[in-house]
Design a protein around this motif. Structure first.
Motif, short mmCIF file in Angstrom:
data_model
loop_
_atom_site.label_atom_id
_atom_site.label_comp_id
_atom_site.label_asym_id
_atom_site.label_seq_id
_atom_site.Cartn_x
_atom_site.Cartn_y
_atom_site.Cartn_z
N HIS A 81 33.37 25.42 49.05
CA HIS A 81 33.67 25.45 47.32
C HIS A 81 31.53 25.49 47.08
CE1 HIS A 81 33.17 21.43 48.26
NE2 HIS A 81 32.44 20.97 47.01
N GLU A 82 30.77 25.96 47.85
CA GLU A 82 29.65 25.63 46.98
C GLU A 82 29.28 27.32 48.32
OE1 GLU A 82 28.17 21.15 47.47
OE2 GLU A 82 27.04 22.58 48.60
N ALA A 83 29.15 28.23 46.92
CA ALA A 83 28.34 29.52 47.35
C ALA A 83 27.67 29.98 46.28
CB ALA A 83 29.58 30.20 48.25
N ALA A 84 27.20 31.43 47.16
CA ALA A 84 26.78 32.64 46.26
C ALA A 84 27.28 33.29 46.46
CB ALA A 84 25.18 32.33 45.72
N GLY A 85 27.61 34.71 45.34
CA GLY A 85 27.36 36.32 45.87
C GLY A 85 27.56 37.14 45.00
N ILE A 86 27.78 38.17 44.95
CA ILE A 86 28.08 39.09 44.73
C ILE A 86 29.28 39.98 43.69
CG2 ILE A 86 27.58 41.47 44.20
CD1 ILE A 86 25.10 40.97 46.12
N VAL A 87 29.67 40.45 42.52
CA VAL A 87 30.31 40.26 41.91
C VAL A 87 31.24 42.17 42.99
CG1 VAL A 87 31.92 41.12 40.13
CG2 VAL A 87 30.49 39.44 40.25
N GLY A 93 41.06 42.76 32.26
CA GLY A 93 40.25 41.44 30.70
C GLY A 93 39.13 40.64 31.00
N VAL A 94 38.73 41.13 32.23
CA VAL A 94 37.45 39.71 32.17
C VAL A 94 36.57 41.42 31.51
CG1 VAL A 94 35.86 39.14 33.59
CG2 VAL A 94 38.06 39.30 34.46
N LEU A 95 35.91 40.31 30.51
CA LEU A 95 34.64 40.92 29.92
C LEU A 95 32.91 40.62 30.05
CD1 LEU A 95 36.77 41.75 26.63
CD2 LEU A 95 36.75 43.59 28.42
N ASP A 96 33.44 39.41 30.40
CA ASP A 96 31.88 38.71 30.72
C ASP A 96 30.99 38.80 32.33
OD1 ASP A 96 33.58 37.06 32.31
OD2 ASP A 96 32.61 34.93 31.26
N ILE A 97 31.57 39.17 33.49
CA ILE A 97 31.43 39.85 34.56
C ILE A 97 31.71 41.07 34.82
CG2 ILE A 97 31.04 38.96 36.76
CD1 ILE A 97 32.23 36.47 35.77
N LYS A 98 30.52 41.66 35.79
CA LYS A 98 30.97 43.16 35.97
C LYS A 98 30.71 43.45 37.31
CE LYS A 98 26.34 44.61 34.76
NZ LYS A 98 25.15 43.17 34.43
N GLU A 99 30.96 44.29 37.89
CA GLU A 99 30.65 44.44 38.99
C GLU A 99 29.08 44.96 39.41
OE1 GLU A 99 32.43 48.10 40.00
OE2 GLU A 99 34.56 47.38 40.07
N GLY A 100 28.85 44.05 41.15
CA GLY A 100 27.47 43.83 41.14
C GLY A 100 26.48 42.50 40.55
N ASP A 101 27.55 41.87 39.44
CA ASP A 101 26.80 40.40 38.79
C ASP A 101 26.57 39.51 39.89
OD1 ASP A 101 26.26 41.45 36.37
OD2 ASP A 101 28.15 40.73 35.85
N HIS A 102 25.23 38.94 39.84
CA HIS A 102 25.04 38.02 40.97
C HIS A 102 25.56 36.67 40.09
CE1 HIS A 102 21.37 39.18 43.20
NE2 HIS A 102 22.09 40.13 42.80
N VAL A 103 26.22 36.04 40.97
CA VAL A 103 27.33 34.76 41.49
C VAL A 103 27.97 33.32 41.97
CG1 VAL A 103 28.42 36.67 38.95
CG2 VAL A 103 29.67 35.49 41.69
N VAL A 173 33.79 31.44 37.65
CA VAL A 173 33.16 32.24 37.48
C VAL A 173 31.25 32.41 36.70
CG1 VAL A 173 31.95 34.87 38.68
CG2 VAL A 173 34.13 33.51 39.44
N VAL A 174 30.38 31.49 37.28
CA VAL A 174 29.01 32.07 37.08
C VAL A 174 28.52 32.30 37.02
CG1 VAL A 174 27.03 30.86 36.68
CG2 VAL A 174 29.34 29.29 36.16
N LYS A 175 27.30 33.71 35.81
CA LYS A 175 26.76 34.52 36.26
C LYS A 175 25.36 33.98 36.38
CE LYS A 175 25.00 39.53 34.05
NZ LYS A 175 25.20 40.45 33.74
N ILE A 176 24.40 34.15 37.08
CA ILE A 176 23.05 34.03 37.15
C ILE A 176 22.67 34.90 37.45
CG2 ILE A 176 23.92 31.12 38.03
CD1 ILE A 176 22.48 32.77 40.91
N ASP A 177 20.58 34.47 37.11
CA ASP A 177 19.90 35.18 37.06
C ASP A 177 19.35 36.47 38.61
OD1 ASP A 177 17.42 36.66 36.91
OD2 ASP A 177 16.12 34.91 35.73
N PRO A 178 19.77 37.58 38.64
CA PRO A 178 19.81 38.40 39.95
C PRO A 178 18.07 38.38 40.89
CG PRO A 178 19.07 39.48 37.90
CD PRO A 178 19.57 38.88 37.36
N LYS A 179 17.31 37.71 39.68
CA LYS A 179 16.10 37.52 41.02
C LYS A 179 15.62 36.39 41.80
CE LYS A 179 13.78 37.08 36.78
NZ LYS A 179 14.61 38.32 36.02
N SER A 181 17.94 33.23 44.09
CA SER A 181 17.71 32.53 45.44
C SER A 181 19.47 32.79 45.46
CB SER A 181 16.62 32.54 46.44
OG SER A 181 16.87 32.15 47.28
N LEU A 182 19.84 33.55 46.69
CA LEU A 182 20.84 33.37 46.29
C LEU A 182 21.04 32.14 47.06
CD1 LEU A 182 23.14 36.92 46.14
CD2 LEU A 182 23.28 35.05 44.31
#
Length: 390
Positions: A81-87, A93-103, A173-179, A181-182
Motif C-alpha cells: 500500500h506504499e507506492a507511486a506510479g503512472i495512470v 466518470g473519473v474526471l480529476d485524473i487522466k492517463e499519464g498522470d503521476h500518482v 488515487v492522488v495526483k502529484i507534481d510530475p517533476k 521523484s516517484l
C-alpha cells in the motif's frame, strides 16, 4: 522500469483490456510471496488502473502477511500500500485524473462528496476510508485480479501495490507534481505521511514543545522529522534497540532512552528530564504496556498522547477513567489526519522543498523480484523503508 513515453505508447493497446503482468501473491499466512503472472482487469466506473513503478513495505503489510487477525485472512491476496506510479487508464466518470498522470495510491480514500469528506473535523470517508475487511472493489463487489486460470485474487487496503499494474477506486488515487521523484513520493502513501501528520495535524506541535516518541521504526522517525520541522525543543526517542539512536539523531532526536537500561519506569525518567512530562507523546509500537508509559509520560494539565501503532490483540486499554481528570488526553490518528486527495499534494510539495527529507527513510533498494528479501529486512529490524523497483 517503464518510462512515461512507453506507457503513453502502450495505452492504445491496453485500454479497456485485461493486462497480464507480474505480481507478488500471498497464498497463505507466513508463506513466501510468489512472483507470478496475474490478470488485471480494466478499471470500471470511478476506478483507475495504474502502472506501479516503485513500492515499499510497511509493518501493516507484514501484519497482513502473518495473518495476525481475522480481517486480514483473505487469501490469495496481493498486499502492498506504499507506492507511486503512472495512470494507464481510467474508468467511466473519473474526471480529476487522466492517463499519464503521476500518482500516489492511498489506503484512506477521499470521495469528496460525503458528509465526512465535507467536514473539517475528520479525514475519514464514508465509503473509502481504511478498511482491512475490504478485499473487493466497491462498484460490483468483485476483484480486478485473477490467476491465469481465472481464480480470483483479493485486494488489500484499497491499493494492492505489489503488482506491476493495480486497480483502485479513484477516491484512493492522488495526483502529484510530475517533476517529483516517484521513488521518494512512494513513501507518502502511508508511514511518512502518518508520522509527520500526527505531529503537524493531530498534535499540532508548536515551536518549543517537548515530545516523546515510543518506537523508532519509520513511523516514529517520521514523527521526529515532523516535530523537528515544527521547532520542538526536545524530541525524546524511546526504543529497546540502541542502534535506533544513531538514525534518530539525523532526524531531529535530542535524547534517547532504552528501557532496558533503566531501573524505573520510562515515564518517571521522562518526567524528571522534562520537569513534569512532555507536551506530546506518540505511541508507535502497537504495544499496550508501551501505550500506558506514553500516556503517563505527558505533563498533567495539558499533555496529549497520540496512538499510531496498530494493536492486533483483543486486550483493552490499560487506563482508568479517573486518570483523565488530571487533564491528560489521548487520541488516535489515521493517515496523520491528512485528507489524501486535497491535502497530500501540498505535503508532497513541501517534501520536494526539503521540509521533510525523504532520502533519510530509504535504507535499502531492491528489484521487485527480491521482495521476500525486503520482507526479511523489515522483520529483522534492518530497514526503515526498502524501496522495490518494478
Amino acid at each position: 522500469m517503464g518510462s512515461l513515453s512507453n506507457i503513453d505508447q502502450s495505452n492504445n493497446e491496453t485500454r479497456g483490456k485485461v493486462i497480464t503482468c507480474k505480481a507478488a501473491v500471498v497464498w497463505a499466512p507466513k508463506e513466501p510471496l510468489v512472483i507470478e503472472e496475474v490478470n488485471v482487469d480494466p478499471p470500471q466506473k470511478m476506478e483507475v488502473r495504474i502502472k506501479i513503478l516503485y513500492t515499499s513495505i510497511c509493518h501493516t503489510d507484514l501484519g497482513a502477511w502473518k495473518g495476525e487477525n481475522e480481517s486480514q485472512r483473505a487469501f490469495p491476496r496481493i498486499l502492498g500500500h506504499e507506492a507511486a506510479g503512472i495512470v494507464e487508464s481510467v474508468g467511466e466518470g473519473v474526471l480529476d485524473i487522466k492517463e499519464g498522470d503521476h500518482v500516489i495510491p492511498i489506503f484512506n480514500g477521499e470521495c469528496g462528496d460525503c458528509g465526512y469528506c465535507k467536514s473539517e473535523k475528520t479525514n475519514l470517508c464514508a465509503k473509502f476510508r481504511v478498511n482491512p475487511m475490504k478485499s473487493v472493489m466497491v462498484v460490483d463487489g468483485k476483484t480486478r485480479f485473477s490467476t491465469r486460470d481465472g481464480q480470483p485474487i483479493y485486494h488489500f487496503l484499497n491499493t494492492s501495490t505489489f503488482s506491476e499494474f493495480t486497480v483502485l477506486d479513484s477516491a484512493c488515487v492522488v495526483k502529484i507534481d510530475p517533476k517529483a521523484s516517484l521513488k521518494k513520493m512512494s513513501l507518502l502513501s502511508c508511514g511518512i505521511s502518518t508520522g509527520v501528520g500526527a505531529a503537524w495535524n493531530t498534535a499540532n506541535v508548536q515551536s518549543g514543545s517537548t515530545v516523546a516518541i515510543f518506537g523508532l521504526g519509520a513511523l516514529g522517525l517520521a514523527v521526529a522529522s515532523g516535530a523537528r520541522a515544527r521547532g520542538a525543543s526536545r524530541i525524546i526517542g524511546i526504543d529497546i534497540n540502541k542502534d535506533k539512536f544513531i538514525k534518530g539523531q539525523t532526524m531531529g532526536m535530542t535524547h534517547f532512552i532504552n528501557p532496558k537500561d533503566l531501573k524505573r519506569p520510562v515515564h518517571e525518567e521522562i518526567r524528571e528530564l522534562t520537569d513534569g512530562g512532555v507536551d506530546y507523546s506518540f505511541e508507535c509500537a502497537g504495544n499496550l504496556d508501551v501505550l500506558r508509559e506514553a500516556f503517563l509520560s505527558t505533563h498533567d494539565g495539558w499533555g496529549m498522547t497520540i496512538i499510531l501503532g496498530i494493536h492486533p490483540t483483543p486486550r483493552m486499554m490499560p487506563l482508568h477513567p479517573m486518570e483523565f481528570f488530571d487533564g491528560r488526553r489521548i487520541t488516535g490518528t489515521v493517515f496523520g489526519d491528512f485528507k489524501g486527495k486535497t491535502q497530500l499534494p501540498q505535503f508532497a510539495e513541501e517534501c520536494m522543498g526539503g521540509v521533510v527529507n525523504l532520502d533519510e527513510f530509504i535504507t535499502h533498494e531492491l528489484p521487485f523480484s527480491k521482495i521476500n528479501e525486503a520482507f526479511q529486512l523489515l522483520i529483522e529490524g534492518k530497514s526503515l523503508r526498502c524501496v522495490l523497483e518494478l
